[in-house]
Design a protein around this motif. Structure first.
Motif, PDB file in Angstrom:
ATOM      1  N   UNK A 206     -45.516 104.609 -21.691  1.00 49.80           N
ATOM      2  CA  UNK A 206     -44.934 105.576 -20.758  1.00 49.80           C
ATOM      3  C   UNK A 206     -45.233 105.195 -19.321  1.00 49.80           C
ATOM      4  N   UNK A 207     -46.315 104.430 -19.132  1.00 48.64           N
ATOM      5  CA  UNK A 207     -46.644 103.914 -17.798  1.00 48.64           C
ATOM      6  C   UNK A 207     -46.743 102.396 -17.901  1.00 48.64           C
ATOM      7  N   UNK A 208     -46.383 101.681 -16.839  1.00 49.74           N
ATOM      8  CA  UNK A 208     -46.402 100.216 -16.890  1.00 49.74           C
ATOM      9  C   UNK A 208     -47.796  99.638 -16.621  1.00 49.74           C
ATOM     10  N   UNK A 209     -47.891  98.333 -16.716  1.00 49.95           N
ATOM     11  CA  UNK A 209     -49.087  97.623 -16.231  1.00 49.95           C
ATOM     12  C   UNK A 209     -50.253  97.574 -17.199  1.00 49.95           C
ATOM     13  N   UNK A 210     -49.953  97.640 -18.507  1.00 53.40           N
ATOM     14  CA  UNK A 210     -51.048  97.618 -19.491  1.00 53.40           C
ATOM     15  C   UNK A 210     -51.830  96.309 -19.448  1.00 53.40           C
ATOM     16  N   UNK A 211     -51.158  95.229 -19.044  1.00 51.73           N
ATOM     17  CA  UNK A 211     -51.831  93.932 -19.115  1.00 51.73           C
ATOM     18  C   UNK A 211     -52.246  93.387 -17.759  1.00 51.73           C
TER      19      UNK A 211
ATOM     20  N   UNK B  78     -49.803  96.357 -33.875  1.00 52.35           N
ATOM     21  CA  UNK B  78     -48.540  95.655 -34.117  1.00 52.35           C
ATOM     22  C   UNK B  78     -47.927  95.456 -32.737  1.00 52.35           C
ATOM     23  N   UNK B  79     -47.748  94.174 -32.358  1.00 49.83           N
ATOM     24  CA  UNK B  79     -47.262  93.861 -31.018  1.00 49.83           C
ATOM     25  C   UNK B  79     -45.867  93.281 -31.085  1.00 49.83           C
ATOM     26  N   UNK B  80     -45.120  93.455 -29.995  1.00 51.60           N
ATOM     27  CA  UNK B  80     -43.815  92.813 -29.898  1.00 51.60           C
ATOM     28  C   UNK B  80     -44.025  91.305 -29.803  1.00 51.60           C
ATOM     29  N   UNK B  81     -42.932  90.559 -29.925  1.00 51.82           N
ATOM     30  CA  UNK B  81     -43.019  89.095 -29.988  1.00 51.82           C
ATOM     31  C   UNK B  81     -43.717  88.502 -28.770  1.00 51.82           C
ATOM     32  N   UNK B  82     -43.575  89.182 -27.618  1.00 56.27           N
ATOM     33  CA  UNK B  82     -44.195  88.650 -26.397  1.00 56.27           C
ATOM     34  C   UNK B  82     -45.715  88.808 -26.401  1.00 56.27           C
ATOM     35  N   UNK B  83     -46.233  89.521 -27.407  1.00 54.16           N
ATOM     36  CA  UNK B  83     -47.682  89.689 -27.494  1.00 54.16           C
ATOM     37  C   UNK B  83     -48.224  90.678 -26.480  1.00 54.16           C
ATOM     38  N   UNK B  84     -47.324  91.358 -25.749  1.00 55.35           N
ATOM     39  CA  UNK B  84     -47.772  92.277 -24.697  1.00 55.35           C
ATOM     40  C   UNK B  84     -47.480  93.730 -25.053  1.00 55.35           C
ATOM     41  N   UNK B  85     -46.244  93.991 -25.467  1.00 53.47           N
ATOM     42  CA  UNK B  85     -45.866  95.381 -25.720  1.00 53.47           C
ATOM     43  C   UNK B  85     -46.473  95.853 -27.037  1.00 53.47           C
ATOM     44  N   UNK B 113     -52.389  92.066 -35.008  1.00 55.13           N
ATOM     45  CA  UNK B 113     -53.688  91.675 -34.470  1.00 55.13           C
ATOM     46  C   UNK B 113     -54.766  92.625 -34.949  1.00 55.13           C
ATOM     47  N   UNK B 114     -55.863  92.058 -35.452  1.00 56.45           N
ATOM     48  CA  UNK B 114     -57.056  92.845 -35.723  1.00 56.45           C
ATOM     49  C   UNK B 114     -58.013  92.548 -34.580  1.00 56.45           C
ATOM     50  N   UNK B 115     -58.722  93.566 -34.112  1.00 56.66           N
ATOM     51  CA  UNK B 115     -59.677  93.334 -33.028  1.00 56.66           C
ATOM     52  C   UNK B 115     -61.081  93.764 -33.419  1.00 56.66           C
ATOM     53  N   UNK B 116     -61.759  92.953 -34.243  1.00 58.67           N
ATOM     54  CA  UNK B 116     -63.146  93.322 -34.529  1.00 58.67           C
ATOM     55  C   UNK B 116     -63.951  93.272 -33.228  1.00 58.67           C
ATOM     56  N   UNK B 117     -64.732  94.315 -32.976  1.00 59.65           N
ATOM     57  CA  UNK B 117     -65.502  94.354 -31.734  1.00 59.65           C
ATOM     58  C   UNK B 117     -64.691  94.966 -30.600  1.00 59.65           C
ATOM     59  N   UNK B 120     -60.869  91.549 -26.460  1.00 61.05           N
ATOM     60  CA  UNK B 120     -60.201  90.257 -26.487  1.00 61.05           C
ATOM     61  C   UNK B 120     -58.800  90.351 -27.082  1.00 61.05           C
ATOM     62  N   UNK B 121     -58.258  89.170 -27.383  1.00 55.37           N
ATOM     63  CA  UNK B 121     -56.883  89.073 -27.892  1.00 55.37           C
ATOM     64  C   UNK B 121     -56.772  89.580 -29.328  1.00 55.37           C
ATOM     65  N   UNK B 122     -57.864  89.481 -30.047  1.00 46.75           N
ATOM     66  CA  UNK B 122     -57.823  89.850 -31.454  1.00 46.75           C
ATOM     67  C   UNK B 122     -57.387  88.663 -32.311  1.00 46.75           C
TER      68      UNK B 122
END
Lengths: 299, 390
Positions: A206-211, B78-85, B113-117, B120-122
């Motif tokens: 809902x808000x941008x800039x998560x990364x 569960x992330x989109x293909x770009x690994x960001x969303x 992605x699993x993120x133990x701890x 990080x990226x997971x």
């Protein structure tokens, strides 16, 4: 065991901290009669969270991830607004400490009773659903092992215990410093709650800039370490903080602190003046000035 | 500070109650996706590994049962293909706990992605969602897909403009210096970059006539510049008087300057999904009205190069939008896929090396066949914009 204990501790601290400070505030300012109101709010939030969590865990329908984040996020932001209002209300009424007036002021502010209920409910409820879901998950695991649930419940219990100790400690602070210390502390906590809410809304998209991270110290302060847990549980400090969170924190904390301290100094001055007059002229108490412009700030 | 606490409270209270209600969105718990043979996907997260019982699923509601078999607190994303969303996440999975993640996901590529701890990226892995009969219609997903589509097309336009500028400089240098053979060999292939993005170039009204005006379309008193003036000079008809070296110089300079302007304007280009959809349709119309008739390259007869480039531009725009079309109008996506393919198959018949046959070498029947395929594609393509933006 330890992992679940720390989650319980963190979630518990997040919920109890604001409540504990508010309780001390009420007691210290001679408004103990409002404590039950606070408990009503807390009780309502706890029962709604637990019931809702059970419904989502065992019922036919779950909640989408976005909705869950949006609820936590927006409640957090509303909670910040309420807590801020409380702090200022307390600061304003602190002036009448030791006089007969505060009863009249409280009576005039009937909204305050509802305010107390809401603050209590929001402080606990904003994280309530997530905590309840976590607890139900732990309860579900008891089929295999009771260790997770034990850890989670212990964590919550320790959080409540820490809260109680903090409450006792805060009450020991002398009156001169009490409002400054707790006010500043509450504002810092509220700033953390605000960034937390913003982070939730960023995760929900809902808000941008998560990364766009302002800093990332998760190497030095792992979120699953005991100190990471305590920092998160108290000030909502997140080792990986986004720019939006950082900006919101500063944009909230700086002006709020400024106005709070300014108000506080004025009320201190007014209190001292009133006390001095009462001492020297033995005037009836209710002539103590009430307007915040009655006295110049002491420098 | 509210002046009237009571009023402030009632509004705050109302907000506190309404906000979550307005935002509440429910989803069915653990209902296996329609058509999926396997129900929930189980995920086991340990301190070092992230193991899924399946790495593909059918689109619709997906349920991940995430169990923490490690010692650290973990999270699952569960992330989109770009690994960001973030499409969905569950946090606070303590050791020994299971948490459920229910998401609605359209077909496409994802990452788990699993993120133990919890940092990080997971531990990431690819995850694919295949089309099922059920379409997921999540508005936020559509929006994200549309954003991706426009972003991709803008990159494509920028890339084509870069190549056009480079090519135009080479062509202009050869042409101005009198190396007609080299200029002729570059002419058609460089113009393809222009033809691929023509609707975007046309949106800058002044550039299109000065770069791409045909002699037949000249209006009285209008200065003729651009590609087709050079075309006539390089592939002269009978009785044509060649341009002087000075005139060639001037024409080349103008060609490069205009292309440079186009290049600069596209650097800050922003597009909306409807522009992609309408642009694709416009490109096909270009083919139907200009290329099929052989009017565009009346002297060089390199119409098939332009033809192919127009089709490329339309196809790229459509492919960028395709995830949304597949979500909203799967039938339309199927039709468009087939008709693009049919037209390309026909075009491939006339390929010669890197280029094509000259248009005058085609028989009337072959031209008719191409025209029929263009019309067959143009009709469903006309529905593209409505399908993605409504």
């Amino acid at each position: 065991m330890l992992g679940n204990f720390l989650i319980g501790l963190r979630e518990g601290l997040e919920a109890t901290l604001v409540v504990v400070i508010l309780m001390a505030y009420l007691v210290k300012s001679g408004r103990s009669h409002l404590l039950p109101k606070l408990w009503i709010g807390i009780g309502a939030a706890v029962s709604i969270s637990i019931a809702f969590g059970a419904l989502l865990t065992f019922g036919p329908r779950g909640l989408t991830f976005e909705a869950q984040e949006a609820i936590g996020g927006s409640l957090s932001i509303v909670a910040v607004g309420m807590v801020t209002w409380m702090v200022f209300w307390m600061a304003r009424t602190a002036r009448t400490l030791g006089t007969e007036l505060h009863g009249k002021i409280d009576a005039a502010a009937t909204g305050a009773a509802w305010g107390i209920i809401l603050v209590g409910a929001l402080s606990v409820g904003r994280e309530g659903l997530e905590t309840a879901l976590f607890l139900w998950a732990a309860a579900q695991a008891t089929g295999e092992s009771t260790v997770p649930l034990l850890g989670a419940v212990l964590g919550l219990a320790v959080a409540v215990l820490l809260g109680y100790l903090l409450h006792r400690g805060v009450l020991k602070i002398n009156l001169g410093k009490f409002f400054t210390v707790t006010g500043i502390f509450l504002i810092l906590v509220a700033g953390g709650v605000l960034s937390y809410g913003i982070h939730d809304l960023q995760e929900a998209g809902l808000l941008p800039g998560l990364h766009n991270l302002a800093f990332d110290v998760s190497g030095a302060i792992p979120p699953d370490s005991w100190y990471g847990t305590l920092l998160k549980g108290t000030f909502n400090f997140s080792p990986a903080t986004t720019w939006l969170e950082a900006i919101a924190w500063w944009a909230y904390v700086v002006p709020t602190l400024y106005f709070y301290l300014r108000n506080y100094r004025r009320s201190q001055a007014a209190r001292k003046a009133a006390a001095a007059r009462r001492a020297t002229q033995s005037l009836p108490a209710d002539t103590a000035p009430v307007s915040s412009r009655a006295a110049a700030p002491v420098s | 500070m509210p002046a009237s606490p009571r009023r402030a409270f009632s509004s705050l209270a109302a907000l506190a109650v309404v906000a979550p209600l307005a935002l509440t969105a429910c989803t069915d718990n653990a209902k296996p996706a329609a058509g999926a043979t396997d129900g929930p996907i189980s995920v086991s997260s340990t301190d070092k590994e992230c193991t899924l019982s399946a790495v593909t699923a059918k689109s619709g509601h997906l349920t991940f049962d995430v169990k923490n078999d490690g010692q650290q607190v973990t999270e699952f994303y569960l992330l989109a293909e770009d690994g960001l969303r973030i499409v969905g996440e569950v946090e606070n999975i303590g050791p020994g706990l299971s948490r459920k993640l229910v998401v609605t996901a359209p077909e496409g590529k994802y990452l788990t992605a699993c993120k133990p701890g919890m940092q990080g990226e997971g531990i990431r892995a690819a995850f694919t969602v295949e089309a099922s009969g059920t379409t997921a219609s999540v508005d936020s997903d559509t929006k994200a897909l549309l954003d991706t589509a426009t972003k991709q097309y803008v990159s494509y336009v920028k890339d084509q403009t870069e190549q056009l500028l480079t090519g135009t400089k080479a062509f202009a240098a050869a042409y101005a210096s009198g190396d007609a053979a080299k200029a002729r060999s570059l002419y058609a292939s460089v113009r393809m970059h222009w033809e691929r993005i023509e609707p975007v170039a046309e949106s800058f009204g002044d550039l299109d006539p000065s770069l791409d005006l045909r002699e037949a379309d000249l209006e009285k008193g209008q200065q003729w510049t651009g590609w087709h003036k050079a075309e006539k000079d390089l592939f002269p008809p009978k009785g044509y008087t060649a341009l002087t070296a000075a005139e060639r110089q001037k024409l080349s300079q103008k060609l490069v300057a205009d292309t440079q302007t186009l290049f600069e304007r596209t650097r800050t280009l922003t597009l909306t999904p409807d522009k992609l959809g309408n642009g694709a349709k416009e490109l096909l119309d270009e083919v139907a009205t200009g290329k099929v008739t052989g009017e565009e390259e009346i002297w060089s007869h390199t119409d098939l190069w332009d033809f192919q480039a127009n089709v490329d531009g339309a196809r790229i725009a459509y492919q960028n939008l395709r995830p949304v079309v597949a979500l909203k109008k799967p039938e339309l996506a199927k039709t468009l896929d087939q008709r693009f393919a049919a037209l390309q198959t026909e075009l491939d018949k006339y390929k010669v090396g890197d280029g094509f046959k000259y248009y005058i070498e085609l028989t009337p029947d072959q031209v008719k066949q191409l025209a029929a395929l263009v019309d067959a594609l143009g009709e469903p393509l006309g529905q593209l914009t409505a399908a993605v933006v409504l």
